[in-house]
Design a protein around this motif. Structure first.
Motif, short mmCIF file in Angstrom:
data_model
loop_
_atom_site.label_atom_id
_atom_site.label_comp_id
_atom_site.label_asym_id
_atom_site.label_seq_id
_atom_site.Cartn_x
_atom_site.Cartn_y
_atom_site.Cartn_z
N VAL A 35 52.67 -61.04 60.71
CA VAL A 35 53.75 -60.51 59.87
C VAL A 35 53.81 -58.99 60.00
O VAL A 35 54.89 -58.41 60.16
CB VAL A 35 53.57 -60.94 58.40
N ALA A 69 60.35 -61.39 65.53
CA ALA A 69 60.64 -62.19 64.33
C ALA A 69 61.39 -63.46 64.72
O ALA A 69 61.19 -64.52 64.13
CB ALA A 69 61.44 -61.37 63.34
N PHE A 96 60.01 -66.92 65.38
CA PHE A 96 59.61 -67.79 64.27
C PHE A 96 60.77 -68.64 63.74
O PHE A 96 60.63 -69.33 62.76
CB PHE A 96 58.99 -66.95 63.15
N ARG A 149 56.64 -65.97 47.79
CA ARG A 149 56.39 -66.17 49.21
C ARG A 149 54.91 -66.29 49.49
O ARG A 149 54.48 -67.14 50.26
CB ARG A 149 56.97 -65.00 50.00
N MET A 155 58.82 -75.08 57.41
CA MET A 155 59.50 -74.57 56.22
C MET A 155 58.69 -73.54 55.47
O MET A 155 59.19 -72.52 55.04
CB MET A 155 59.75 -75.73 55.25
N ILE A 191 55.74 -72.06 56.29
CA ILE A 191 54.97 -71.01 56.95
C ILE A 191 55.83 -70.19 57.91
O ILE A 191 56.11 -69.03 57.65
CB ILE A 191 53.73 -71.61 57.64
N LEU A 192 56.33 -70.81 58.99
CA LEU A 192 57.05 -70.00 59.99
C LEU A 192 58.29 -69.33 59.40
O LEU A 192 58.49 -68.12 59.58
CB LEU A 192 57.41 -70.88 61.19
N GLU A 193 59.13 -70.10 58.70
CA GLU A 193 60.35 -69.50 58.16
C GLU A 193 60.05 -68.39 57.15
O GLU A 193 60.73 -67.38 57.11
CB GLU A 193 61.22 -70.58 57.50
N GLN A 194 59.02 -68.62 56.34
CA GLN A 194 58.69 -67.60 55.34
C GLN A 194 58.09 -66.36 56.01
O GLN A 194 58.32 -65.24 55.55
CB GLN A 194 57.71 -68.16 54.30
N MET A 195 57.35 -66.57 57.10
CA MET A 195 56.84 -65.42 57.84
C MET A 195 58.00 -64.60 58.37
O MET A 195 58.06 -63.39 58.25
CB MET A 195 55.96 -65.88 59.01
N LYS A 196 58.94 -65.33 58.95
CA LYS A 196 60.09 -64.65 59.54
C LYS A 196 60.85 -63.87 58.47
O LYS A 196 61.25 -62.72 58.68
CB LYS A 196 61.02 -65.69 60.18
#
Lengths: 299, 260, 207, 221
Positions: B239, B254, B257, C177, D114, D116-121
């Motif tokens: 991140v 980004a 992802f 988050r 949903m 992990i990856l999307e929230q990281m992005k």
């Protein structure tokens, strides 16, 4: 001594005051205005951009009666929006207690706007399995639902002939009091790139902000306040389109007024909302004053 | 659908799953070899023993709500792992354990779990199948009945662990009014604030999943906890990289992802 | 048979569901679809099992005449009545079944749910005391949000709704988050341990 | 006042009052309503599932279309009933294992996608943006300041919250500091959700009061 008492007020006194705070404004309305928020406006725009008599909006009634005070006004407002613009609607329910509500809402609004079942809207009814059903529809809606709510084979319904999967659905709106919008995003959104908006109870609205930012949701209607905003937008639209004027001419004065009341039911509840909030804040303040005064005395 | 044997737009998900699984397995393997593993204190779980002990002293039952979701919800599975530890202690103390269920599949699983725990605790005789039962699939019908149990049976300790929806506060406030010690834990973000205000201890999000490792101290579970932490470090690093690149207008990183 | 077979079933089903996710091929999709259809049917059967235990519990109360047994008659009576009505009249709009749904179940659900209005007030009163820094932040955020959601907040200071929205979309979202990612890791690791048979309390004891 | 003549509305209103009586204390009226609620709703779901799942998805394909594969879920379902016979109760574990395996397997890639990856992005936002800086310098106000610090604050918040969930290390030093900031974010988040929710909860009561006062008693429109 008195402070001690205040610290441990009988809960029932709080209950009583909350009840009064809700009842009085309903008897004697104050009429406080509301402000429009962006996620509601976005939802409205997303619906509004669907072409009339084309591919339908999919409306998923994923809530149970307990959530009706917040979500039912939303359901009605969205259906009114579609029908006044001649947008077709495909209604279904993934919640076990939703089918009755869906039936109630669609038949009522369709009747009000003179829309035909099977041509202007289709009610598929309930299918258990949540995510499983969402995925199945991505492959083939006709396979997920063999019949509609009224047990008519899907293949025989005129409106369903051109609708096979999410490619034929410009927008899905999921109305839910639980985490079902997440399932829609996870399965229909990520897997089939379906555009999704959600109407949720005020409590879960805060949870969906991250998804608005990542565009997994195009719009969000939150709680009674969101419903009152959407209601207001639809009422203004109907005025612009002349739907309201036509209705005024064709109905008796009494019928028209009755409809008007039902078309702004969400807004009516907002007064009680305000007073009850103030009562709770007052209690929090009293609680803290008592707490600090007591602490001081102990020192 | 297509003829291809692999969907390329999901490559990143596959990589994520593989890397994470590999890390977990590595640390589980390490743990198996007997490496000492540390776990930080989790307040809610420190209190579990005390809470069961209190119920025993008072001669009152323990109420365990395994959440209101289905068995395929991972939160429910996590809760069942904790139930197993709680049931074992309760059996050793001969304290009655009531587990009302709202999901018909969760119910028989709870029965299996508690039965096995009693056996494991050396007290198969104290297992009471009639205390683990289905009420109704209706959310608030279930809540009405559980409220009834709380005010009539007056359990000394209430556990609310698993997936919860709006009913969380009704349960927790009714429980608070009967004076029970309450330990809650959920991954339902929207319900955490209510458990935090109305319960004595609350396991927040991932703590619910860490709980069974914490309570059992089984090396295999502790190993996976370590794997989770390493993954968090990796996520943090990725991140941060993404943030730095984005700051200079480079979004390509980004975009890796984005999932299909 | 008693322990190994369930573990094997769980492993096979788990792994194939994961693998399936990455294969867009028709065969894989067909397999997936079939499993999902089965999934639903199995659930319906379990509902019968559950209802069986409900009857058992209440029947025991009635036959032993234990405290409050009279109420158990209401439960069993209600259950039998609803089944009879449902299977005789069907579930279309306007049937007695739907009437009972609309005028008995709906109000009961909604009223039970609305108890929250009272409980949220009493919880706020008891818990929102500025005892520590954390508790104070909790309290302030809650009060600002409460004011920000009603028109009165706007009149008090027109910036309150904006501040409330800002708290919601920034610090609040950060916290959520963080939790979501953590929970995600916990979920996957728990699911994995289940599939691999490391966590196996669900199949119970015995041979 | 315009009392409802509909007996169904009266029934609904009386049941509503029975439930509310619980707020005062547990009493026979609440007990009766509660038990009725449990019985009726349990029956309701059996009926609904019969008409919506078992009949169209198993009975019809199996007996009317001859799709023999539908026997498998039927058997898995029937295994549950072995629980009523203590000696062979363990057969039900097969069905349970099937169910748990499918659920666990399905959740792994979906969660990775949903949660992990999307929230990281979503977190990978520019830490500093010239645009919001310009807006702030040209027009310094609370709103533009909020917009300026919003994203960096969010990024720091995500990192710190995540560090609170570190289990395998004592929360001391840098980790201790970060997790403490994480707790602050958590508390603000929880407070915000609580405050936000009050509204939803009050509207539920409004819904019921509107029903009692308008549909039943007829004292308001």
């Amino acid at each position: 001594m008195n402070l001690e008492k205040l610290m441990r007020i009988d809960r029932r006194l709080i209950f009583l005051l909350i009840a009064l705070a809700v009842i009085f404004p309903l008897l004697f309305p104050i009429g406080l205005p509301t402000h429009l928020s962006k996620p509601v406006q976005d939802t409205f725009n997303a619906v509004d951009s669907i072409p009339p008599d084309g591919p339908p909006l999919m409306l998923s009634i994923d809530y149970d009666p307990a959530a009706m005070p917040e979500l039912y006004p939303m359901t009605l407002a969205i259906l009114r929006h579609c029908f006044s613009r001649n947008i077709r609607v495909l209604v279904l329910s993934l919640h076990r207690a939703g089918p009755g509500i869906g039936e109630m809402a669609t038949t009522r609004i369709a009747k009000e706007y003179g829309k035909k079942e099977g041509e202007d809207y289709v009610y598929l009814g309930f299918k258990p399995g949540f995510g499983a059903v969402i995925l199945r529809m991505g492959e083939d809606i006709h396979g997920a639902f063999l019949t509609d709510y009224y047990n008519r084979p899907i293949g025989e319904i005129p409106m369903m002939r051109e609708i096979h999967n999410y490619d034929d659905i410009p927008l899905v709106i999921c109305l839910s009091a639980a985490a079902i919008p997440e399932l829609w995003m996870m399965y229909a959104g990520s897997r089939y790139h379906q555009t999704i908006a959600a109407g949720v109870t005020a409590v879960s609205a805060a949870d969906y902000y991250p998804f608005l930012q990542t565009d997994q949701l195009v719009g969000l209607i939150g709680g009674l306040k969101g419903a009152s905003e959407y209601e207001k937008l639809v009422n203004e639209l109907e005025e612009r389109l002349g739907v309201d004027k036509k209705r005024k001419e064709s109905l008796s004065k009494e019928e028209y007024e009755k409809l008007q009341v039902s078309h702004s039911k969400a807004s009516a509840g907002m007064d009680s909302q305000s007073i009850a909030h103030l009562v709770i804040i007052a209690f929090i303040v009293i609680g803290n004053v008592a707490y600090f005064a007591q602490r001081r005395r102990k020192r | 659908m297509g003829q291809e044997w692999f969907s390329l737009d999901r490559l990143n998900v596959l990589i994520g799953v593989v890397v994470y699984t590999a890390l977990l397995l590595y640390f589980i393997y390490q743990a198996k070899k007997g490496k000492e593993l540390f776990v930080r204190k989790i307040a809610g779980l420190e209190a579990v023993d005390e809470a069961i002990g209190r119920a025993t002293e008072m001669g009152k039952p323990i109420l365990y709500i395994p959440g209101l979701s289905t068995i395929s919800d991972v939160a429910t599975l996590a809760s069942l792992n904790i139930l197993s530890k709680v049931a074992k202690k309760a059996a050793q103390y001969e304290t009655r354990l009531i587990v009302p269920c709202t999901d018909p599949i969760v119910m028989p699983v709870c029965q299996e779990v508690v039965k096995a725990a009693c056996l494991d605790g050396g007290r198969p005789d104290v297992y009471r199948e009639e205390d683990i039962y289905y009420i109704t699939y209706s959310q608030f019908g279930y809540v009405a009945a559980v409220d009834g149990i709380m005010v009539r049976e007056k359990p000394a300790t209430n556990f609310f662990l698993g997936m919860f929806w709006a009913e969380s506060l009704i349960l927790a406030e009714t429980g608070a009014s009967t004076g029970a010690i309450q330990i809650a834990g959920t991954d339902a973000i929207s319900q955490l604030p209510f458990f935090i205000t109305a319960c004595d201890y609350t396991l927040i999000g991932e703590e619910l999943y860490a709980a069974s490792a914490y309570l059992s101290r089984e090396p295999l579970s502790l190993g996976s906890l370590k794997g989770q932490d390493w993954t968090k470090l990796i996520i943090g690093g990725l991140v941060l990289t993404g943030v730095i690149l984005s700051t200079f207008g480079l979004r390509f990183f980004a975009n890796y992802f984005t999932t299909g | 048979m008693r322990r190994q077979l369930p573990l094997a079933i769980c492993f096979v089903m788990g792994v194939s569901m994961v693998v399936q996710f990455f294969i867009p091929h028709r065969v894989s999709q067909e397999f997936y679809r079939t499993i999902l259809d089965w999934y639903r049917i199995v659930f319906a059967f379990s509902l019968v099992l559950g209802t069986g235990t409900l009857i058992k519990v209440h029947w025991a109360k009635i036959s032993k005449k234990s405290k409050g047994w009279q109420y158990s008659i209401i439960t069993i009576g209600g259950l039998v009545f609803m089944l009879a009505v449902g299977f005789i009249t069907g579930i279309q709009e306007g049937t007695l079944f739907m009437k009972i749904f609309e005028y008995v179940e709906v109000p009961l659900e909604a009223t039970m749910f609305s108890l929250l209005a009272f409980y949220i007030a009493s919880a706020a009163y008891r818990a929102f005391r500025a005892r520590t820094v954390e508790a104070t932040l909790l309290l302030i955020a809650a009060v600002v949000l409460m004011l920000g959601r009603i028109p009165f907040g706007y009149y008090l200071w027109h910036k309150i709704p904006g501040i409330a929205e800002w708290i919601l979309t920034n610090p609040n979202m950060a916290a959520k988050r963080g939790i979501v990612i953590g929970v995600g890791l916990g979920m996957i690791s728990t699911a994995l341990k289940i599939i691999l048979g490391i966590e196996r309390s669900y199949i119970g004891g015995g041979k | 006042m315009n009392l409802s003549p509909d007996p169904w509305v009266w029934l609904a209103a009386l049941l509503t009052l029975c439930i509310y009586s619980f707020l005062y204390k547990d009493n026979p009226f609440y007990k009766a309503a509660e038990h009725l609620f449990v019985g009726l709703s349990a029956g309701y779901f059996l009926v609904i599932y019969w008409y919506n799942a078992v009949y169209p998805d198993m009975v019809v394909p199996l007996f009317k279309q001859g799709k023999l594969l539908c026997i498998i879920p039927g058997l898995l379902g029937l295994f549950f009933f072995f629980r009523f016979i203590p000696k062979v109760g363990w057969v039900s574990r097969w069905s349970i294992a099937f169910y748990i395996g499918v659920g666990a397997g399905m959740s792994i890639p979906a969660t990775m996608q949903m949660r992990i990856l999307e929230q990281m992005k979503g977190t990978m936002q520019p830490f500093f943006s010239l645009e919001t800086w310009h807006v702030f310098v040209e027009n310094p106000s609370l709103a533009s300041f909020g917009a300026l610090i919003g994203i960096p604050l969010m990024i720091v918040g995500v990192m710190c919250t995540l560090s609170y969930f570190f289990f395998s290390r004592e929360h001391k030093g840098v980790l201790g500091g970060m997790s403490r900031i994480g707790i602050i974010f958590l508390m603000i988040g929880f407070g915000a959700s609580f405050g936000y929710t009050v509204m939803a909860r009050i509207s539920l009561l409004i819904g019921r009061v509107q029903f009692l006062m308008s549909d039943w008693l007829g004292v308001i429109d």
